[in-house]
Scaffold this motif. Sequence first.
Motif, PDB file in Angstrom:
ATOM      1  N   ARG A 170     -27.861 -63.916  -8.246  1.00  0.00           N
ATOM      2  CA  ARG A 170     -26.632 -63.157  -8.490  1.00  0.00           C
ATOM      3  C   ARG A 170     -25.597 -63.458  -7.430  1.00  0.00           C
ATOM      4  NH1 ARG A 170     -28.009 -57.367  -7.898  1.00  0.00           N
ATOM      5  NH2 ARG A 170     -25.756 -57.291  -7.878  1.00  0.00           N
ATOM      6  N   GLU A 171     -24.343 -63.495  -7.865  1.00  0.00           N
ATOM      7  CA  GLU A 171     -23.240 -63.643  -6.918  1.00  0.00           C
ATOM      8  C   GLU A 171     -22.913 -62.278  -6.339  1.00  0.00           C
ATOM      9  OE1 GLU A 171     -21.718 -66.400  -5.860  1.00  0.00           O
ATOM     10  OE2 GLU A 171     -23.141 -67.549  -7.048  1.00  0.00           O
ATOM     11  N   HIS A 172     -22.513 -62.225  -5.066  1.00  0.00           N
ATOM     12  CA  HIS A 172     -22.147 -60.938  -4.500  1.00  0.00           C
ATOM     13  C   HIS A 172     -20.774 -60.511  -5.021  1.00  0.00           C
ATOM     14  CE1 HIS A 172     -20.671 -63.799  -1.400  1.00  0.00           C
ATOM     15  NE2 HIS A 172     -19.671 -62.968  -1.308  1.00  0.00           N
ATOM     16  N   CYS A 173     -20.434 -59.275  -4.691  1.00  0.00           N
ATOM     17  CA  CYS A 173     -19.253 -58.638  -5.270  1.00  0.00           C
ATOM     18  C   CYS A 173     -18.000 -59.479  -5.099  1.00  0.00           C
ATOM     19  CB  CYS A 173     -19.046 -57.265  -4.623  1.00  0.00           C
ATOM     20  SG  CYS A 173     -20.447 -56.166  -4.865  1.00  0.00           S
ATOM     21  N   ALA A 174     -17.075 -59.290  -6.001  1.00  0.00           N
ATOM     22  CA  ALA A 174     -15.815 -60.023  -5.952  1.00  0.00           C
ATOM     23  C   ALA A 174     -15.063 -59.703  -4.667  1.00  0.00           C
ATOM     24  CB  ALA A 174     -14.957 -59.640  -7.155  1.00  0.00           C
ATOM     25  N   THR A 175     -14.245 -60.646  -4.247  1.00  0.00           N
ATOM     26  CA  THR A 175     -13.494 -60.445  -3.018  1.00  0.00           C
ATOM     27  C   THR A 175     -12.542 -59.272  -3.170  1.00  0.00           C
ATOM     28  OG1 THR A 175     -11.847 -62.034  -3.743  1.00  0.00           O
ATOM     29  CG2 THR A 175     -13.646 -62.855  -2.355  1.00  0.00           C
ATOM     30  N   SER A 176     -12.243 -58.620  -2.056  1.00  0.00           N
ATOM     31  CA  SER A 176     -11.402 -57.436  -2.062  1.00  0.00           C
ATOM     32  C   SER A 176     -10.351 -57.574  -0.976  1.00  0.00           C
ATOM     33  CB  SER A 176     -12.275 -56.199  -1.804  1.00  0.00           C
ATOM     34  OG  SER A 176     -11.476 -55.067  -1.568  1.00  0.00           O
ATOM     35  N   THR A 177      -9.232 -56.856  -1.192  1.00  0.00           N
ATOM     36  CA  THR A 177      -8.190 -56.848  -0.175  1.00  0.00           C
ATOM     37  C   THR A 177      -8.437 -55.755   0.853  1.00  0.00           C
ATOM     38  OG1 THR A 177      -6.851 -55.384  -1.566  1.00  0.00           O
ATOM     39  CG2 THR A 177      -6.486 -57.764  -1.782  1.00  0.00           C
ATOM     40  N   ALA A 178      -9.503 -54.978   0.693  1.00  0.00           N
ATOM     41  CA  ALA A 178      -9.820 -53.902   1.631  1.00  0.00           C
ATOM     42  C   ALA A 178     -10.186 -54.482   2.991  1.00  0.00           C
ATOM     43  CB  ALA A 178     -10.973 -53.065   1.093  1.00  0.00           C
ATOM     44  N   ALA A 179      -9.986 -53.671   4.028  1.00  0.00           N
ATOM     45  CA  ALA A 179     -10.399 -54.069   5.377  1.00  0.00           C
ATOM     46  C   ALA A 179     -11.906 -54.287   5.391  1.00  0.00           C
ATOM     47  CB  ALA A 179     -10.000 -52.987   6.374  1.00  0.00           C
ATOM     48  N   PRO A 180     -12.383 -55.213   6.200  1.00  0.00           N
ATOM     49  CA  PRO A 180     -13.834 -55.457   6.242  1.00  0.00           C
ATOM     50  C   PRO A 180     -14.619 -54.175   6.547  1.00  0.00           C
ATOM     51  CG  PRO A 180     -12.666 -57.158   7.461  1.00  0.00           C
ATOM     52  CD  PRO A 180     -11.647 -56.101   7.104  1.00  0.00           C
ATOM     53  N   LEU A 181     -15.761 -54.061   5.923  1.00  0.00           N
ATOM     54  CA  LEU A 181     -16.633 -52.908   6.126  1.00  0.00           C
ATOM     55  C   LEU A 181     -17.365 -53.082   7.455  1.00  0.00           C
ATOM     56  CD1 LEU A 181     -17.722 -50.346   4.585  1.00  0.00           C
ATOM     57  CD2 LEU A 181     -19.670 -51.802   3.943  1.00  0.00           C
ATOM     58  N   ARG A 182     -17.286 -52.082   8.313  1.00  0.00           N
ATOM     59  CA  ARG A 182     -17.929 -52.145   9.626  1.00  0.00           C
ATOM     60  C   ARG A 182     -19.400 -51.763   9.485  1.00  0.00           C
ATOM     61  NH1 ARG A 182     -13.159 -49.438  10.566  1.00  0.00           N
ATOM     62  NH2 ARG A 182     -14.276 -47.457  10.894  1.00  0.00           N
ATOM     63  N   VAL A 183     -20.280 -52.737   9.674  1.00  0.00           N
ATOM     64  CA  VAL A 183     -21.713 -52.559   9.485  1.00  0.00           C
ATOM     65  C   VAL A 183     -22.428 -52.703  10.821  1.00  0.00           C
ATOM     66  CG1 VAL A 183     -23.790 -53.429   8.341  1.00  0.00           C
ATOM     67  CG2 VAL A 183     -21.584 -53.467   7.137  1.00  0.00           C
ATOM     68  N   ALA A 184     -23.186 -51.676  11.194  1.00  0.00           N
ATOM     69  CA  ALA A 184     -24.014 -51.731  12.402  1.00  0.00           C
ATOM     70  C   ALA A 184     -25.449 -52.065  12.005  1.00  0.00           C
ATOM     71  CB  ALA A 184     -23.969 -50.407  13.147  1.00  0.00           C
ATOM     72  N   VAL A 185     -25.980 -53.136  12.561  1.00  0.00           N
ATOM     73  CA  VAL A 185     -27.372 -53.520  12.350  1.00  0.00           C
ATOM     74  C   VAL A 185     -28.153 -52.979  13.545  1.00  0.00           C
ATOM     75  CG1 VAL A 185     -28.995 -55.416  12.033  1.00  0.00           C
ATOM     76  CG2 VAL A 185     -26.673 -55.574  11.076  1.00  0.00           C
ATOM     77  N   ILE A 186     -28.991 -51.979  13.292  1.00  0.00           N
ATOM     78  CA  ILE A 186     -29.714 -51.288  14.362  1.00  0.00           C
ATOM     79  C   ILE A 186     -31.127 -51.846  14.458  1.00  0.00           C
ATOM     80  CG2 ILE A 186     -30.585 -49.068  15.190  1.00  0.00           C
ATOM     81  CD1 ILE A 186     -28.256 -47.754  13.671  1.00  0.00           C
ATOM     82  N   ILE A 187     -31.466 -52.413  15.612  1.00  0.00           N
ATOM     83  CA  ILE A 187     -32.816 -52.927  15.850  1.00  0.00           C
ATOM     84  C   ILE A 187     -33.611 -51.803  16.492  1.00  0.00           C
ATOM     85  CG2 ILE A 187     -34.197 -54.674  17.016  1.00  0.00           C
ATOM     86  CD1 ILE A 187     -31.802 -56.547  16.755  1.00  0.00           C
ATOM     87  N   GLY A 188     -34.587 -51.285  15.755  1.00  0.00           N
ATOM     88  CA  GLY A 188     -35.218 -50.023  16.107  1.00  0.00           C
ATOM     89  C   GLY A 188     -36.388 -50.059  17.053  1.00  0.00           C
TER      90      GLY A 188
END
Length: 198
Positions: free
Chosen positions: A2-20
């Motif tokens: 599957r292709e990921h979601c279509a491109t958007s004009t929204a600001a990039p989503l801030r994602v925190a990758v937490i190493i637990g």
Amino acid sequence: MREHCATSTAAPLRVAVIIGSTREGRLGESVGRWFVERAAKRDELELSVVDLAEFDFPARYPDLPTGPIAEFTAEVDRAEAFVVVTPEYNRSFPASLKQAVDFAYDEWHTKPVAFVSYGHGSGGLYAVEGLRTVFTELHTVTLRNGVSINLFDCGDDVLDVGAAAEEHRDRAASVLLDQLGWWGLALREARAARPYIC
């Protein structure tokens, strides 16, 4: 695939990758690096790695936040979505992760949480099920799909797997990122439209 979601004009989503995990000899750093390499290919995401081993948290919960606690809480507040990289220790998640999660409260609200887990046999899914309960109490949305790594399938290196297993992991990571992006943007819009009531 599957292709990921279509491109958007929204600001990039801030994602925190937490190493637990903070355990010496842990695999979490390698697993986290593997995931971040895949997530970094998506322009719609702004990634930060929050490695709990880099925070000098106190052994006892203090009356007032220490510098590291305030720093961690600020990372949680800044993020709009989370990917928690967790091992499974004795059918649960590590105490270091629970301690850190409990340092924040309001900062978690109305944000999506996804899981990348690893462990022997179960692939860390017992840890994930425990974390779902914790994060539900924190008013988050936990994703159905995640990445689960069975260490019995790995060689000396956690990333040392055959082509079929690698393709399966990559596909699982892609679905996770699709869903995280959808929920992250939907909840961003919801927070902007109306205050959350808890």
